[in-house]
Write a protein that holds these residues in place. Structure first.
Motif, mmCIF file in Angstrom:
data_model
loop_
_atom_site.group_PDB
_atom_site.id
_atom_site.type_symbol
_atom_site.label_atom_id
_atom_site.label_comp_id
_atom_site.label_asym_id
_atom_site.label_seq_id
_atom_site.Cartn_x
_atom_site.Cartn_y
_atom_site.Cartn_z
ATOM 1 N N LEU A 1 -6.301 2.685 1.855
ATOM 2 C CA LEU A 1 -6.421 1.763 0.724
ATOM 3 C C LEU A 1 -6.174 0.318 1.148
ATOM 4 O O LEU A 1 -6.966 -0.570 0.844
ATOM 5 C CB LEU A 1 -5.449 2.156 -0.388
ATOM 6 C CG LEU A 1 -5.449 1.273 -1.633
ATOM 7 C CD1 LEU A 1 -6.821 1.269 -2.299
ATOM 8 C CD2 LEU A 1 -4.370 1.715 -2.612
ATOM 9 N N VAL A 2 -5.044 0.085 1.849
ATOM 10 C CA VAL A 2 -4.673 -1.277 2.233
ATOM 11 C C VAL A 2 -4.166 -1.271 3.670
ATOM 12 O O VAL A 2 -3.338 -0.427 4.038
ATOM 13 C CB VAL A 2 -3.582 -1.848 1.300
ATOM 14 C CG1 VAL A 2 -3.243 -3.279 1.707
ATOM 15 C CG2 VAL A 2 -4.021 -1.803 -0.153
ATOM 16 N N GLY A 3 -4.648 -2.229 4.470
ATOM 17 C CA GLY A 3 -4.154 -2.358 5.826
ATOM 18 C C GLY A 3 -2.742 -2.907 5.856
ATOM 19 O O GLY A 3 -1.821 -2.292 6.415
ATOM 20 N N VAL A 4 -2.531 -4.071 5.235
ATOM 21 C CA VAL A 4 -1.206 -4.669 5.103
ATOM 22 C C VAL A 4 -1.034 -5.084 3.649
ATOM 23 O O VAL A 4 -1.859 -5.827 3.104
ATOM 24 C CB VAL A 4 -1.022 -5.887 6.027
ATOM 25 C CG1 VAL A 4 0.307 -6.579 5.743
ATOM 26 C CG2 VAL A 4 -1.086 -5.461 7.493
ATOM 27 N N ALA A 5 0.050 -4.581 3.026
ATOM 28 C CA ALA A 5 0.318 -4.874 1.617
ATOM 29 C C ALA A 5 1.630 -5.627 1.514
ATOM 30 O O ALA A 5 2.682 -5.098 1.894
ATOM 31 C CB ALA A 5 0.372 -3.583 0.810
ATOM 32 N N ASP A 6 1.590 -6.859 1.022
ATOM 33 C CA ASP A 6 2.791 -7.669 0.819
ATOM 34 C C ASP A 6 3.089 -7.763 -0.676
ATOM 35 O O ASP A 6 2.237 -8.182 -1.462
ATOM 36 C CB ASP A 6 2.601 -9.081 1.377
ATOM 37 C CG ASP A 6 2.599 -9.106 2.904
ATOM 38 O OD1 ASP A 6 3.335 -8.301 3.500
ATOM 39 O OD2 ASP A 6 1.858 -9.929 3.478
ATOM 40 N N ASP A 7 4.324 -7.356 -1.050
ATOM 41 C CA ASP A 7 4.749 -7.437 -2.458
ATOM 42 C C ASP A 7 3.682 -6.884 -3.395
ATOM 43 O O ASP A 7 3.322 -7.504 -4.398
ATOM 44 C CB ASP A 7 5.052 -8.881 -2.842
ATOM 45 C CG ASP A 7 6.380 -9.344 -2.265
ATOM 46 O OD1 ASP A 7 7.140 -8.483 -1.771
ATOM 47 O OD2 ASP A 7 6.641 -10.555 -2.288
ATOM 48 N N THR A 8 3.188 -5.728 -3.072
ATOM 49 C CA THR A 8 2.080 -5.143 -3.825
ATOM 50 C C THR A 8 2.518 -3.841 -4.477
ATOM 51 O O THR A 8 3.190 -3.018 -3.846
ATOM 52 C CB THR A 8 0.873 -4.906 -2.902
ATOM 53 O OG1 THR A 8 0.320 -6.173 -2.534
ATOM 54 C CG2 THR A 8 -0.200 -4.084 -3.580
ATOM 55 N N ALA A 9 2.135 -3.655 -5.735
ATOM 56 C CA ALA A 9 2.448 -2.429 -6.475
ATOM 57 C C ALA A 9 1.231 -1.518 -6.461
ATOM 58 O O ALA A 9 0.149 -1.906 -6.915
ATOM 59 C CB ALA A 9 2.842 -2.762 -7.904
ATOM 60 N N PHE B 1 0.944 -1.316 6.851
ATOM 61 C CA PHE B 1 2.252 -1.971 6.741
ATOM 62 C C PHE B 1 2.404 -2.431 5.309
ATOM 63 O O PHE B 1 1.477 -3.018 4.739
ATOM 64 C CB PHE B 1 2.343 -3.158 7.698
ATOM 65 C CG PHE B 1 3.714 -3.762 7.794
ATOM 66 C CD1 PHE B 1 4.589 -3.364 8.792
ATOM 67 C CD2 PHE B 1 4.131 -4.724 6.888
ATOM 68 C CE1 PHE B 1 5.866 -3.915 8.875
ATOM 69 C CE2 PHE B 1 5.402 -5.273 6.970
ATOM 70 C CZ PHE B 1 6.272 -4.868 7.971
ATOM 71 N N GLY B 2 3.597 -2.181 4.702
ATOM 72 C CA GLY B 2 3.674 -2.538 3.301
ATOM 73 C C GLY B 2 5.048 -2.858 2.793
ATOM 74 O O GLY B 2 6.054 -2.309 3.247
ATOM 75 N N THR B 3 5.073 -3.774 1.817
ATOM 76 C CA THR B 3 6.261 -4.062 1.021
ATOM 77 C C THR B 3 5.852 -4.034 -0.439
ATOM 78 O O THR B 3 4.704 -4.304 -0.783
ATOM 79 C CB THR B 3 6.866 -5.435 1.362
ATOM 80 O OG1 THR B 3 5.912 -6.452 1.027
ATOM 81 C CG2 THR B 3 7.195 -5.538 2.841
ATOM 82 N N GLY B 4 6.810 -3.696 -1.305
ATOM 83 C CA GLY B 4 6.508 -3.594 -2.728
ATOM 84 C C GLY B 4 6.857 -2.212 -3.221
ATOM 85 O O GLY B 4 8.001 -1.775 -3.115
ATOM 86 N N SER B 5 5.882 -1.479 -3.719
ATOM 87 C CA SER B 5 6.141 -0.116 -4.196
ATOM 88 C C SER B 5 4.879 0.723 -4.120
ATOM 89 O O SER B 5 3.767 0.226 -4.305
ATOM 90 C CB SER B 5 6.664 -0.142 -5.635
ATOM 91 O OG SER B 5 5.662 -0.620 -6.525
ATOM 92 N N ILE B 6 5.082 2.017 -3.845
ATOM 93 C CA ILE B 6 4.015 3.018 -3.876
ATOM 94 C C ILE B 6 4.571 4.174 -4.695
ATOM 95 O O ILE B 6 5.528 4.836 -4.279
ATOM 96 C CB ILE B 6 3.621 3.492 -2.471
ATOM 97 C CG1 ILE B 6 3.177 2.309 -1.598
ATOM 98 C CG2 ILE B 6 2.515 4.534 -2.549
ATOM 99 C CD1 ILE B 6 2.883 2.697 -0.146
ATOM 100 N N SER B 7 3.989 4.405 -5.851
ATOM 101 C CA SER B 7 4.539 5.418 -6.760
ATOM 102 C C SER B 7 3.445 6.313 -7.318
ATOM 103 O O SER B 7 2.311 5.879 -7.532
ATOM 104 C CB SER B 7 5.293 4.748 -7.912
ATOM 105 O OG SER B 7 4.436 3.896 -8.647
ATOM 106 N N ASP B 8 3.824 7.591 -7.507
ATOM 107 C CA ASP B 8 2.942 8.574 -8.152
ATOM 108 C C ASP B 8 1.584 8.650 -7.457
ATOM 109 O O ASP B 8 0.542 8.783 -8.108
ATOM 110 C CB ASP B 8 2.763 8.238 -9.635
ATOM 111 C CG ASP B 8 4.090 8.185 -10.369
ATOM 112 O OD1 ASP B 8 4.775 9.216 -10.439
ATOM 113 O OD2 ASP B 8 4.457 7.082 -10.853
#
Length: 577
Positions: free
Chosen positions: A155-163, A190-197
């Motif tokens: 879905l995303v290569g690098v996710a910054d502050d992403t829900a 690589f990611g920051t933020g949240s990954i839910s459900d």
């Protein structure tokens, strides 16, 4: 080989370096609350095809909602940077093929808090302060070869502050690079933020192609590396890691990093479920063996909450054959057997390719769900008071595929009147017709008049329509009222004429059948012309297809004055014998 793009965003570089400094200053820091996708509103752009999806690149900060499943058809997809809101609305993007990285570099941080300018690849390359939800990715085939630092995710290569919420992915994620910093995640690199459900059913492959330099490699079924909350996710992962250096491999996340933001919030890995099998090769003098079911490594544990997770199954396989990359395909020259699974009413179809020698299998060529339509079925019969309804249902699950209204019944008939006659049309109304004070009207008041009680009066020869309508003004009965034209006409001996010329104005000519009571006196030819062949009387009549007499003419065939002259003075009786 896909090389890293040369454009390094000042904003993302500054963010990465500041994040690294924050880590050095404090190991107890956690990500702030990431933005949450709002309900799609009237301002969201609706996307229903691949062109619309590609157009996000023109306005990466916009709000979007999918209006349909989108087939990318296996055409190479160019990853897009994104900082807007995307609501998948439960739809899928399928047959996603990615072979290159996005247009900019982003900052990623290794376990030593060092920031790297990193190429990104995924449906979205770099997502920053974005919100993505309720989106499915099916048939993802991501295979990127780079010569620089690189992170990839379906879905995303690098996710910054992403829900990211309510998303799922099925596919194969592969990356190869000789660089020091590289990673592959099933959903996010690589990611920051949240990954839910979210849910992932993925095969991830990472190959470090430079055995002379120690690299930092990260592999996860959901997230390769990062400091994102991971909540209520279901992961099925098969991972293959070949690295010369330091490996971090987890069924859910490779490295559950310290937060790269200066807050005291506690990062969470909670209520997730995982089934994972990992194959890994770590060429290094010191084997740290960071390969576990939930996460490969947690640098520190006091700012993390790991609870409520379920490991359904987990297995790991260490290889010391460092010269051979670990790949799911075991046969150098595989021969595949293909089996096509047809789509169901709500399920996608796909093709499964299975190697006949090693048994390796993968899916691609997804096809959209499809119902099996039956025949039109009447659900409600129409009446004179209300329309009916008919539908086409799926023969498998009964879903309504088409629906249309059946027009309400209209009683139609033809009646005859004399020019001075009357007829109670209300007495002819069919059973079931509305009886509560219908409104009566006539189309030609010079020909027919009608009373409020439905009594029609013939006024002059012609044809008029008399209608009865209900309280809503909708006609439920239509009478074609024919006021017959009856006249006596004198015609010259041996005259020929078109009988339609005798009809009064307004009387329809089409479809009438003309006949003579005495063809010897006046006959109607096949061409419709009347020929008066002898002296005498005959009745010429015109009837409709329904047998209704609309005209009746008493013809008297006689000598014209000039014919009398011929007969008396010029012995015409011999001529006319």
């Amino acid at each position: 080989m896909v090389r890293n793009p040369g454009r390094w965003s000042a904003r993302t570089l500054a963010a990465g370096l500041c994040a690294a400094l924050a880590l050095v200053a404090s190991a107890r820091c956690a990500a702030p609350a990431a933005p949450v996708a709002a309900e799609a509103d009237a301002g969201a752009v609706r996307i229903s095809d691949a062109a619309g999806l590609r157009a996000i690149a023109d306005d990466p900060g916009g709000r979007y909602v999918l209006a349909a499943d989108i087939d990318l058809g296996g055409a190479p997809w160019t990853p897009i940077d994104f900082h807007g809101v995307l609501d998948g609305a439960g739809h899928a993007v399928y047959n996603v093929v990615i072979r290159g990285v996005g247009p900019t570099l982003a900052a990623t941080i290794d376990g030593n808090h060092i920031a790297y300018p990193t190429a990104c690849a995924g449906l979205f390359a770099h997502a920053e302060k974005a919100a993505i939800r309720d989106l499915a990715l099916l048939g993802v085939d991501l295979d990127v070869v780079s010569d620089g630092h690189v992170f990839v995710g379906g879905l995303v290569g690098v996710a910054d502050d992403t829900a990211i919420a309510g998303c799922r992915i099925e596919g194969r994620i592969r990356v190869a690079s000789p660089a020091k910093m590289l990673g592959a995640g099933g959903l996010v690199g690589f990611g920051t933020g949240s990954i839910s459900d979210c849910a992932a059913d993925v095969e991830t492959v990472l190959v470090d192609t430079d055995r002379t330099e120690k690299s930092e490699a990260f592999l996860g079924g959901l997230l390769a590396c990062g400091s994102a909350d991971l909540l209520r996710c279901d992961v099925k992962a098969r991972g293959y890691t070949t690295v010369s250096g330091y490996m971090h491999t987890g069924g859910i996340v490779g490295m559950f990093h310290e937060s790269v933001h200066g807050t005291s919030a506690v990062l969470r890995l909670q209520d997730c479920r995982v089934s994972a099998e990992e194959w890994y090769s770590e060429e290094n003098t010191v084997h740290r063996d960071y390969c576990r079911a939930l996460y490969g490594e947690i640098p520190t544990s006091d700012d993390r909450s790991v609870s409520g997770n379920q490991v359904v199954s987990f297995a790991r396989h260490l290889s010391t054959d460092y010269g051979t990359p670990l790949l799911p395909e075991k046969d150098a020259h595989p021969v595949y057997r293909d089996v096509v699974a047809l789509p169901g009413c709500t399920t996608f179809g796909f093709t499964t390719h299975t190697c006949e020698t090693c048994g390796y299998a993968f899916r691609d060529a997804y096809t959209a769900p499809a119902h099996t339509p039956g025949d039109w079925t009447t659900v409600r019969e129409p009446t004179y008071a209300a329309p009916g309804l008919r539908r086409v249902l799926c023969v498998v699950d009964g879903a309504v595929l088409e629906e249309e209204e059946i027009p309400r019944l209209v009683f139609r008939t033809e009646v005859g009147l004399e020019a001075d006659g009357s007829l109670a049309l209300s007495s002819l109304l069919p059973e079931g017709a509305p009886t509560a004070d219908p409104a009566w009207s006539a189309s030609d008041a010079a020909c027919v008049s009608v009373d409020a009680d439905g009594t029609a009066h013939g006024l002059a020869p012609g044809v008029a329509t008399v209608s009865a309508a209900d309280a809503d003004g909708v006609a439920f009965a239509v009478f074609t009222v024919v006021v017959a034209d009856r006249r006596a006409i004198s015609i010259a001996f041996r005259a020929t004429f078109d009988p339609a010329s005798l009809l009064p104005d307004g009387m329809p000519e089409a479809g009438l059948a003309w006949a003579s009571s005495d063809p010897g006196v006046a006959s109607v030819g096949e061409d419709g012309i009347v020929r008066c062949g002898s002296l005498g009387a005959a009745v010429l009549s015109a009837t409709t297809d329904g047998g209704r007499v609309v005209a009746e003419y008493a013809l008297a065939v006689r000598y014209a004055w000039w014919q009398w002259i011929v007969v008396v003075l010029l012995f015409g009786w011999i001529w006319y014998a």
